[in-house]
Design a protein around this motif. Sequence first.
Motif, PDB file in Angstrom:
ATOM      1  N   LEU A  84       5.002   3.488  -7.137  1.00  0.00           N
ATOM      2  CA  LEU A  84       3.555   3.688  -7.083  1.00  0.00           C
ATOM      3  C   LEU A  84       2.973   3.082  -8.350  1.00  0.00           C
ATOM      4  O   LEU A  84       3.271   3.531  -9.460  1.00  0.00           O
ATOM      5  N   TRP A  85       2.160   2.042  -8.197  1.00  0.00           N
ATOM      6  CA  TRP A  85       1.498   1.405  -9.328  1.00  0.00           C
ATOM      7  C   TRP A  85       0.106   2.005  -9.473  1.00  0.00           C
ATOM      8  O   TRP A  85      -0.672   2.003  -8.511  1.00  0.00           O
ATOM      9  N   VAL A  86      -0.230   2.518 -10.647  1.00  0.00           N
ATOM     10  CA  VAL A  86      -1.505   3.210 -10.856  1.00  0.00           C
ATOM     11  C   VAL A  86      -2.392   2.400 -11.802  1.00  0.00           C
ATOM     12  O   VAL A  86      -2.023   2.133 -12.950  1.00  0.00           O
ATOM     13  N   PHE A  87      -3.559   2.045 -11.297  1.00  0.00           N
ATOM     14  CA  PHE A  87      -4.545   1.288 -12.067  1.00  0.00           C
ATOM     15  C   PHE A  87      -5.602   2.249 -12.595  1.00  0.00           C
ATOM     16  O   PHE A  87      -6.174   3.031 -11.830  1.00  0.00           O
ATOM     17  N   GLY A  88      -5.867   2.194 -13.898  1.00  0.00           N
ATOM     18  CA  GLY A  88      -6.840   3.091 -14.523  1.00  0.00           C
ATOM     19  C   GLY A  88      -8.233   2.504 -14.543  1.00  0.00           C
ATOM     20  O   GLY A  88      -8.503   1.533 -15.245  1.00  0.00           O
ATOM     21  N   THR A  89      -9.125   3.085 -13.758  1.00  0.00           N
ATOM     22  CA  THR A  89     -10.513   2.630 -13.726  1.00  0.00           C
ATOM     23  C   THR A  89     -11.300   3.261 -14.874  1.00  0.00           C
ATOM     24  O   THR A  89     -10.915   4.299 -15.418  1.00  0.00           O
ATOM     25  N   TYR A  90     -12.404   2.640 -15.224  1.00  0.00           N
ATOM     26  CA  TYR A  90     -13.220   3.169 -16.316  1.00  0.00           C
ATOM     27  C   TYR A  90     -14.639   2.609 -16.210  1.00  0.00           C
ATOM     28  O   TYR A  90     -14.871   1.532 -15.654  1.00  0.00           O
ATOM     29  N   ILE A 107       0.614  -7.349  -7.449  1.00  0.00           N
ATOM     30  CA  ILE A 107       1.087  -6.075  -6.903  1.00  0.00           C
ATOM     31  C   ILE A 107       0.429  -5.780  -5.559  1.00  0.00           C
ATOM     32  O   ILE A 107       1.085  -5.320  -4.618  1.00  0.00           O
ATOM     33  N   LEU A 108      -0.854  -6.051  -5.447  1.00  0.00           N
ATOM     34  CA  LEU A 108      -1.530  -5.835  -4.164  1.00  0.00           C
ATOM     35  C   LEU A 108      -0.912  -6.699  -3.069  1.00  0.00           C
ATOM     36  O   LEU A 108      -0.738  -6.252  -1.930  1.00  0.00           O
ATOM     37  N   ALA A 109      -0.564  -7.925  -3.408  1.00  0.00           N
ATOM     38  CA  ALA A 109       0.028  -8.831  -2.420  1.00  0.00           C
ATOM     39  C   ALA A 109       1.394  -8.334  -1.948  1.00  0.00           C
ATOM     40  O   ALA A 109       1.828  -8.659  -0.833  1.00  0.00           O
ATOM     41  N   GLN A 110       2.059  -7.522  -2.779  1.00  0.00           N
ATOM     42  CA  GLN A 110       3.404  -7.043  -2.448  1.00  0.00           C
ATOM     43  C   GLN A 110       3.405  -5.613  -1.905  1.00  0.00           C
ATOM     44  O   GLN A 110       4.460  -5.112  -1.498  1.00  0.00           O
ATOM     45  N   SER A 111       2.251  -4.956  -1.897  1.00  0.00           N
ATOM     46  CA  SER A 111       2.188  -3.538  -1.525  1.00  0.00           C
ATOM     47  C   SER A 111       1.938  -3.342  -0.034  1.00  0.00           C
ATOM     48  O   SER A 111       1.464  -4.245   0.669  1.00  0.00           O
ATOM     49  N   GLN A 112       2.253  -2.143   0.431  1.00  0.00           N
ATOM     50  CA  GLN A 112       2.018  -1.794   1.831  1.00  0.00           C
ATOM     51  C   GLN A 112       0.824  -0.857   2.017  1.00  0.00           C
ATOM     52  O   GLN A 112       0.346  -0.684   3.139  1.00  0.00           O
ATOM     53  N   GLU A 113       0.343  -0.270   0.916  1.00  0.00           N
ATOM     54  CA  GLU A 113      -0.717   0.725   1.045  1.00  0.00           C
ATOM     55  C   GLU A 113      -1.493   0.819  -0.258  1.00  0.00           C
ATOM     56  O   GLU A 113      -0.968   0.570  -1.340  1.00  0.00           O
ATOM     57  N   ASN A 326       6.711   3.944   1.257  1.00  0.00           N
ATOM     58  CA  ASN A 326       6.500   2.540   0.928  1.00  0.00           C
ATOM     59  C   ASN A 326       7.407   2.056  -0.194  1.00  0.00           C
ATOM     60  O   ASN A 326       7.724   2.810  -1.113  1.00  0.00           O
ATOM     61  N   ALA A 327       7.748   0.797  -0.131  1.00  0.00           N
ATOM     62  CA  ALA A 327       8.434   0.177  -1.261  1.00  0.00           C
ATOM     63  C   ALA A 327       7.475   0.018  -2.431  1.00  0.00           C
ATOM     64  O   ALA A 327       7.850   0.186  -3.596  1.00  0.00           O
ATOM     65  N   SER A 328       6.204  -0.289  -2.125  1.00  0.00           N
ATOM     66  CA  SER A 328       5.192  -0.472  -3.183  1.00  0.00           C
ATOM     67  C   SER A 328       3.849   0.036  -2.707  1.00  0.00           C
ATOM     68  O   SER A 328       3.399  -0.297  -1.611  1.00  0.00           O
ATOM     69  N   THR A 329       3.225   0.853  -3.534  1.00  0.00           N
ATOM     70  CA  THR A 329       1.886   1.382  -3.264  1.00  0.00           C
ATOM     71  C   THR A 329       1.016   1.134  -4.481  1.00  0.00           C
ATOM     72  O   THR A 329       1.459   1.334  -5.622  1.00  0.00           O
TER      73      THR A 329
END
Length: 359
Positions: A84-90, A107-113, A326-329
Amino acid sequence: MLSRAIPALCLIALSGAAKSQSAAPGSAAVPAPAAAVSAAPAGTPPADPGEVAEATDPAGEKILVAGQRPGPGLWKVSKDEHVLWVFGTYGPLPQKMVWRSQQVETILAQSQEVLEEPGASAHVGWLRGITLLPYVIGIKKNPDGATLKDVLPADVYARWQTLKGKYLGDNDGIERERPIFAAETLYRAGLKHAGLSNGYEVRAAIDQQIKKNKLKVTSPRIELEVDDPARMIRKFKNSPLEDVACFSKTLERLESDLDAMRVRANAWSKGDLAGIQKLSFADHRAACDDAMRNAAFVKDQPAFKDMEARARAAWMAAAEKALAANASTFAMLHLKDILGPQGYIAALEARGYKVESPD
């Protein structure tokens, strides 16, 4: 959350009416929508890697001038081969900043969700929304025709007059609004004057990448069921709010915190994690949330009980489900919900997931 959620619910009729102009009814979501902007196209050469710069306008005010910036790196939460990749918004962020992150795009191109931020939403049909329109008229105004001068302490009103003249100019209509609404209008105007925005441009750019990659989007929002919206709106319009503290805190931020906002925006835009971790996220919204939480019309609505805790639980459940499937989220959280021992990342780590902070 309450200071943003409840006014949105009270205005739900307007959303319902707007939906009547489209093909199908929908829901009114509590989080503010992202403004439409263009993301930097693929192949665009990187901008000057220098920091977000400050300039001075003719009136002597500092403003931010920004080029293309990547923002912070992503937190990596993993278990076995699932990430799970977490992006910090601000926000606020520099108005002229063009955000683009090669890491996020990859990461988005490789993610499923994609997992959106926690929030709340309420559903109302467009036909029912139209029937509520008469109740919405005047919803922002003080009860009994009172003005800000009537409901605010004299010293607070004097501070308001100074900032209103600086950021809003001649706007007599706002004098009849509730303090909590007038404060939000003033705050947005102050940000704009300082060269800052709420940062919706970043979310709009991410949305473009989500659409490009045709990703599944999960919105772990809690549902707010309101049995009688018309009654709730009437009660809101006629109920006093203890929102003077919210109003005063907002003035204080504009009087003393604009420079600190610029520092925070600069730290986020250049991905300065060390600088970000030193930032304080305490602001006026806690006082505004309290004003709503303690209002009479809220206390008799079961749907509004423990909103923050329920929203947190819903997001955590969705995150663990995505990690298992998922493999990547790719997930989004506000920085204040990431950093610190009570943050979501710490909670996932406590449940046995491996956490790696960005470099």
